[in-house]
Design an enzyme around this catalytic site. Sequence first.
Site, mmCIF file in Angstrom:
data_model
loop_
_atom_site.group_PDB
_atom_site.id
_atom_site.type_symbol
_atom_site.label_atom_id
_atom_site.label_comp_id
_atom_site.label_asym_id
_atom_site.label_seq_id
_atom_site.Cartn_x
_atom_site.Cartn_y
_atom_site.Cartn_z
ATOM 1 N N LYS A 55 0.865 -1.171 0.000
ATOM 2 C CA LYS A 55 0.000 0.000 0.000
ATOM 3 C C LYS A 55 0.904 1.224 0.000
ATOM 4 O O LYS A 55 1.941 1.242 0.666
ATOM 5 C CB LYS A 55 -0.873 -0.021 1.268
ATOM 6 C CG LYS A 55 -1.684 1.243 1.540
ATOM 7 C CD LYS A 55 -2.898 1.295 0.628
ATOM 8 C CE LYS A 55 -3.829 2.445 1.025
ATOM 9 N NZ LYS A 55 -4.654 2.093 2.212
ATOM 10 N N LEU A 56 0.541 2.261 -0.734
ATOM 11 C CA LEU A 56 1.247 3.528 -0.655
ATOM 12 C C LEU A 56 0.300 4.674 -0.989
ATOM 13 O O LEU A 56 -0.790 4.469 -1.505
ATOM 14 C CB LEU A 56 2.503 3.560 -1.541
ATOM 15 C CG LEU A 56 2.476 3.135 -3.009
ATOM 16 C CD1 LEU A 56 1.419 3.792 -3.840
ATOM 17 C CD2 LEU A 56 3.852 3.375 -3.625
ATOM 18 N N SER A 57 0.720 5.880 -0.677
ATOM 19 C CA SER A 57 -0.035 7.066 -1.052
ATOM 20 C C SER A 57 0.134 7.295 -2.553
ATOM 21 O O SER A 57 1.215 7.044 -3.112
ATOM 22 C CB SER A 57 0.497 8.287 -0.310
ATOM 23 O OG SER A 57 0.416 8.121 1.075
ATOM 24 N N THR A 130 -0.723 11.776 0.155
ATOM 25 C CA THR A 130 -1.601 12.539 -0.724
ATOM 26 C C THR A 130 -2.205 13.718 0.034
ATOM 27 O O THR A 130 -2.473 14.773 -0.543
ATOM 28 C CB THR A 130 -2.704 11.636 -1.297
ATOM 29 O OG1 THR A 130 -2.085 10.511 -1.951
ATOM 30 C CG2 THR A 130 -3.569 12.372 -2.317
ATOM 31 N N ALA A 131 -2.405 13.549 1.332
ATOM 32 C CA ALA A 131 -2.928 14.644 2.159
ATOM 33 C C ALA A 131 -2.013 15.862 2.074
ATOM 34 O O ALA A 131 -2.481 16.998 1.899
ATOM 35 C CB ALA A 131 -3.063 14.172 3.609
ATOM 36 N N HIS A 169 -7.452 9.104 7.957
ATOM 37 C CA HIS A 169 -7.935 7.876 8.586
ATOM 38 C C HIS A 169 -9.033 8.143 9.624
ATOM 39 O O HIS A 169 -9.866 9.025 9.451
ATOM 40 C CB HIS A 169 -6.780 7.080 9.204
ATOM 41 C CG HIS A 169 -5.705 6.700 8.222
ATOM 42 N ND1 HIS A 169 -5.990 6.297 6.937
ATOM 43 C CD2 HIS A 169 -4.357 6.657 8.338
ATOM 44 C CE1 HIS A 169 -4.861 6.029 6.306
ATOM 45 N NE2 HIS A 169 -3.862 6.239 7.133
#
Length: 299
Positions: A55-57, A130-131, A169
């Site tokens: 998983k990654l941004s 991404t935030a 989250h």
Amino acid sequence: MKLSLGFSPCPNDTFIFDALIHHKIDTEGLEFEVFFDDVETLNQKAFRGELDITKLSFHAFAYAVDKYVLLDSGSALGFGVGPLLICKKEDVRRKILDVRHDALDGISEVSNLKSQISNLRVGIPGKYTTANFLMGIAFPGLQNKIEMLFSDIEQSLLDERIDVGLIIHENRFTYQDKGLKKIIDLGDYWEKETGCAIPLGGIVINRNLPEDVKLKVNRVLRRSVDFAFENPKSGLEFIRQHAQEMDEAVMYKHIELYVNQYSVNLGAEGRKAITRLFDIALQKKFIPEIKKDLFLTSL
């Protein structure tokens, strides 16, 4: 064949991967060595090419696209799911919103607007999230950034170690209970700017693996997501085990928010949103030039 697999302990990820790692579905002979890490640690591992699947941004994906390619399932995109910018003090909230409104109205020079908020200390969940990318688009003047675990941001605000927090989250569901204030929903900002779902994170696989293995993982992951939707309580104990004492109702709110049709399959709309994110980032020179295909399969 055993593959290394990294994802976060957050409920959306454990919900998606439960069936895959616990052999509740046909894994076509694949075994998985699992690593649980927060998203920024996973991003850093991806830059080093440490894991077979991770998983990654999506922001981080731009810096790891030479090593990884995106699978069709498991991604977190959606409407109303974006990161939030929050604070403790009303004067901080007003200052940031005033700068935003002035910028939109063309009242002041951009350089002057940036200087008005440049001294604010901003807790972010990682440089390559991404935030952070979205905050950079909406508020380029917020430059005094302090990287920390996403789960530490609320307390840092309460203790006044930072002035502004960028939360992701499950903190979307808890910040108000602690008396903290929303400044802006950056997901809502993105949706109004682009009309697209906000791409947060995806599941990628190492490009150096044999093509048949990559396609096999692609199929198995889709099966795991399908199983999770068909049996939503099947992985409850596994999800709870990694959810840091999160209330069950909050856990499933979290899952409902981040696991949707784009998690089953990106489809044309999901791919469009991801491509748009990368196009904007390239235009603003936030990311390097992309020379590889983003997606494992074609539509």
